[in-house]
Design a protein around this motif. Structure first.
Motif, PDB file in Angstrom:
ATOM      1  N   ARG A   1       0.863  -1.185   0.000  1.00 41.18           N
ATOM      2  CA  ARG A   1       0.000   0.000   0.000  1.00 41.18           C
ATOM      3  C   ARG A   1       0.893   1.227   0.000  1.00 41.18           C
ATOM      4  O   ARG A   1       1.816   1.327   0.821  1.00 41.18           O
ATOM      5  N   ASN A   2       0.663   2.148  -0.905  1.00 37.40           N
ATOM      6  CA  ASN A   2       1.424   3.394  -0.986  1.00 37.40           C
ATOM      7  C   ASN A   2       2.930   3.142  -1.065  1.00 37.40           C
ATOM      8  O   ASN A   2       3.720   3.785  -0.368  1.00 37.40           O
ATOM      9  N   ASN A   3       3.320   2.171  -1.891  1.00 40.01           N
ATOM     10  CA  ASN A   3       4.730   1.833  -2.124  1.00 40.01           C
ATOM     11  C   ASN A   3       5.462   1.350  -0.871  1.00 40.01           C
ATOM     12  O   ASN A   3       6.683   1.488  -0.778  1.00 40.01           O
ATOM     13  N   LYS A   4       4.739   0.782   0.057  1.00 37.70           N
ATOM     14  CA  LYS A   4       5.331   0.200   1.264  1.00 37.70           C
ATOM     15  C   LYS A   4       4.733  -1.186   1.483  1.00 37.70           C
ATOM     16  O   LYS A   4       3.576  -1.441   1.141  1.00 37.70           O
ATOM     17  N   ILE A   5       5.513  -2.066   2.078  1.00 43.50           N
ATOM     18  CA  ILE A   5       5.020  -3.388   2.452  1.00 43.50           C
ATOM     19  C   ILE A   5       4.249  -3.226   3.756  1.00 43.50           C
ATOM     20  O   ILE A   5       4.809  -2.790   4.764  1.00 43.50           O
ATOM     21  N   THR A   6       2.955  -3.564   3.715  1.00 41.48           N
ATOM     22  CA  THR A   6       2.109  -3.410   4.902  1.00 41.48           C
ATOM     23  C   THR A   6       1.876  -4.738   5.620  1.00 41.48           C
ATOM     24  O   THR A   6       1.514  -4.750   6.790  1.00 41.48           O
ATOM     25  N   ALA A   7       2.067  -5.840   4.893  1.00 45.29           N
ATOM     26  CA  ALA A   7       1.968  -7.169   5.493  1.00 45.29           C
ATOM     27  C   ALA A   7       2.981  -8.060   4.792  1.00 45.29           C
ATOM     28  O   ALA A   7       3.152  -7.982   3.568  1.00 45.29           O
ATOM     29  N   TRP A   8       3.662  -8.891   5.586  1.00 47.68           N
ATOM     30  CA  TRP A   8       4.706  -9.774   5.073  1.00 47.68           C
ATOM     31  C   TRP A   8       4.602 -11.081   5.835  1.00 47.68           C
ATOM     32  O   TRP A   8       4.769 -11.113   7.052  1.00 47.68           O
ATOM     33  N   ARG A   9       4.262 -12.137   5.108  1.00 44.74           N
ATOM     34  CA  ARG A   9       4.146 -13.455   5.714  1.00 44.74           C
ATOM     35  C   ARG A   9       5.082 -14.411   4.987  1.00 44.74           C
ATOM     36  O   ARG A   9       5.029 -14.524   3.764  1.00 44.74           O
ATOM     37  N   ASP A  10       5.944 -15.065   5.724  1.00 48.09           N
ATOM     38  CA  ASP A  10       6.848 -16.075   5.165  1.00 48.09           C
ATOM     39  C   ASP A  10       6.477 -17.438   5.722  1.00 48.09           C
ATOM     40  O   ASP A  10       6.315 -17.597   6.934  1.00 48.09           O
ATOM     41  N   TYR A  11       6.358 -18.415   4.824  1.00 48.87           N
ATOM     42  CA  TYR A  11       6.028 -19.793   5.182  1.00 48.87           C
ATOM     43  C   TYR A  11       7.255 -20.656   4.921  1.00 48.87           C
ATOM     44  O   TYR A  11       7.802 -20.623   3.815  1.00 48.87           O
ATOM     45  N   PHE A  12       7.689 -21.398   5.927  1.00 52.56           N
ATOM     46  CA  PHE A  12       8.876 -22.248   5.812  1.00 52.56           C
ATOM     47  C   PHE A  12       8.786 -23.364   6.837  1.00 52.56           C
ATOM     48  O   PHE A  12       7.932 -23.340   7.725  1.00 52.56           O
ATOM     49  N   ASP A  13       9.694 -24.310   6.724  1.00 51.62           N
ATOM     50  CA  ASP A  13       9.724 -25.447   7.648  1.00 51.62           C
ATOM     51  C   ASP A  13      10.593 -25.090   8.858  1.00 51.62           C
ATOM     52  O   ASP A  13      11.813 -24.930   8.718  1.00 51.62           O
ATOM     53  N   LEU A  14       9.961 -24.949  10.007  1.00 49.76           N
ATOM     54  CA  LEU A  14      10.681 -24.564  11.227  1.00 49.76           C
ATOM     55  C   LEU A  14      11.712 -25.615  11.626  1.00 49.76           C
ATOM     56  O   LEU A  14      12.781 -25.279  12.129  1.00 49.76           O
ATOM     57  N   ALA A  15      11.439 -26.891  11.381  1.00 50.22           N
ATOM     58  CA  ALA A  15      12.386 -27.948  11.732  1.00 50.22           C
ATOM     59  C   ALA A  15      13.697 -27.789  10.950  1.00 50.22           C
ATOM     60  O   ALA A  15      14.780 -27.982  11.490  1.00 50.22           O
ATOM     61  N   THR A  16      13.603 -27.414   9.676  1.00 51.60           N
ATOM     62  CA  THR A  16      14.806 -27.197   8.863  1.00 51.60           C
ATOM     63  C   THR A  16      15.599 -26.020   9.428  1.00 51.60           C
ATOM     64  O   THR A  16      16.821 -26.085   9.556  1.00 51.60           O
TER      65      THR A  16
END
Length: 123
Positions: free
Chosen positions: A102-117
């Motif tokens: 929104r307005n050239n800014k990241i307003t939400a950032w979600r990363d999905y990965f394997d916590l065990a790794t």
């Protein structure tokens, strides 16, 4: 607009290799919601800084290799390999990222990965 948003997220990911926390935070809105799933989320730049700062101090290298990017409207998704070198340990983590812009800014950032790794590589 999607192409502009994809460029913003790509530039954000590339900024990690310079390990400049101020530059990285500059891509985020003040009220950004950041969630490293399955960890607890952070809301706002101060909370995100507190989460990232110790990690960045311990990393000698950081690199996000984007494999694929797609977008629709204000949402950008990418598949990446995030690589960090921390002392003698090297972590190469497969990540799927979802970003809202929104307005050239990241307003939400979600990363999905394997916590065990993640835990095994740095444990």
């Amino acid at each position: 607009m999607s192409a502009e948003n994809e460029k913003l997220v790509t530039d954000f990911c590339r900024s990690w290799s310079r390990k400049n926390l101020e530059e990285i935070l500059g891509y985020l809105s003040d009220d950004c919601f950041y969630h490293n799933i399955p960890m607890e989320p952070c809301v706002g730049k101060a909370a995100i800084r507190a989460f990232l700062e110790p990690f960045m101090k311990n990393a000698q290298e950081a690199h996000f290799e984007i494999k694929h990017t797609t977008s629709a409207g204000n949402v950008v998704m990418n598949e990446r390999v995030d690589t960090f070198v921390m002392g003698p340990k090297k972590l190469a983590l497969q990540v799927a990222g979802v970003f809202e812009i929104r307005n050239n800014k990241i307003t939400a950032w979600r990363d999905y990965f394997d916590l065990a790794t993640f835990t095994k590589a740095l444990g």
